[in-house]
Design a protein around this motif. Structure first.
Motif, PDB file in Angstrom:
ATOM      1  N   ASN A  43      19.589  49.072  22.203  1.00 43.41           N
ATOM      2  CA  ASN A  43      20.259  49.091  23.513  1.00 43.41           C
ATOM      3  C   ASN A  43      21.612  48.383  23.488  1.00 43.41           C
ATOM      4  N   ALA A 102      18.867  50.067  34.799  1.00 46.82           N
ATOM      5  CA  ALA A 102      17.697  49.265  35.167  1.00 46.82           C
ATOM      6  C   ALA A 102      17.087  49.698  36.500  1.00 46.82           C
ATOM      7  N   ASN A 130      15.267  52.878  35.323  1.00 49.91           N
ATOM      8  CA  ASN A 130      14.469  52.746  34.108  1.00 49.91           C
ATOM      9  C   ASN A 130      14.451  51.277  33.664  1.00 49.91           C
ATOM     10  N   PRO A 131      13.706  50.409  34.377  1.00 55.45           N
ATOM     11  CA  PRO A 131      13.765  48.964  34.122  1.00 55.45           C
ATOM     12  C   PRO A 131      13.394  48.551  32.690  1.00 55.45           C
ATOM     13  N   ASN A 132      12.581  49.346  32.013  1.00 59.01           N
ATOM     14  CA  ASN A 132      12.167  49.000  30.646  1.00 59.01           C
ATOM     15  C   ASN A 132      12.974  49.724  29.573  1.00 59.01           C
ATOM     16  N   TRP A 133      13.977  50.460  29.990  1.00 59.51           N
ATOM     17  CA  TRP A 133      14.848  51.187  29.071  1.00 59.51           C
ATOM     18  C   TRP A 133      14.049  52.054  28.089  1.00 59.51           C
ATOM     19  N   ILE A 134      13.027  52.723  28.597  1.00 60.82           N
ATOM     20  CA  ILE A 134      12.251  53.613  27.732  1.00 60.82           C
ATOM     21  C   ILE A 134      13.001  54.923  27.540  1.00 60.82           C
TER      22      ILE A 134
END
Length: 97
Positions: free
Chosen positions: A15, A83, A86-90
Motif C-alpha cells: 500500500n 478508507a 475499503n477500511p482494510n484495503w483489501i
C-alpha cells in the motif's frame, strides 16, 4: 448513447504506491493490470495489482473529470477516500464488480 465510466485506485501489496485511473470497462482494465499486459506501464513497474477503490459514474466525461481531480489530491486525502469504502484495503477485485 454514451457509456458510463469508472474511477479506480490500484496499489501494491504494501500500500505504498497509488495509481489512479479511469475506464469504461473496470473488469477488463483490472485484468490488464493484474496480468501486466503493458510491461512498461506504471502499474507494472511498481507492482500495483490490488484494486482498493472504485466508483462508477453515469458518463465517461464525469469519470475523467473526477480522475483528474483525485490525481491532484494529497496522498492523505486519497488514503481517506479509500478508507471510507475499503477500511482494510483489501483487494476488491476478488468481490463482485
Amino acid at each position: 448513447m454514451e457509456r458510463g465510466g469508472c474511477v479506480y485506485i490500484m496499489t501494491n501489496v504494501f500500500n505504498t504506491v497509488l495509481y489512479v485511473g479511469v475506464t469504461s470497462d473496470l473488469y477488463a482494465r483490472i485484468n490488464d493490470h493484474k496480468s501486466k499486459r503493458y510491461p512498461k506501464s506504471f502499474t507494472t513497474k511498481y507492482n500495483c495489482n490490488k484494486l482498493v477503490y472504485y466508483c462508477f459514474y453515469s458518463t465517461i466525461i464525469e469519470a475523467i473529470a473526477e480522475e483528474k481531480k483525485i490525481k491532484k489530491w494529497k496522498r492523505t486525502w486519497k488514503n481517506n477516500l479509500i478508507a471510507k469504502q475499503n477500511p482494510n484495503w483489501i483487494d476488491l477485485y476478488s468481490e463482485d464488480l
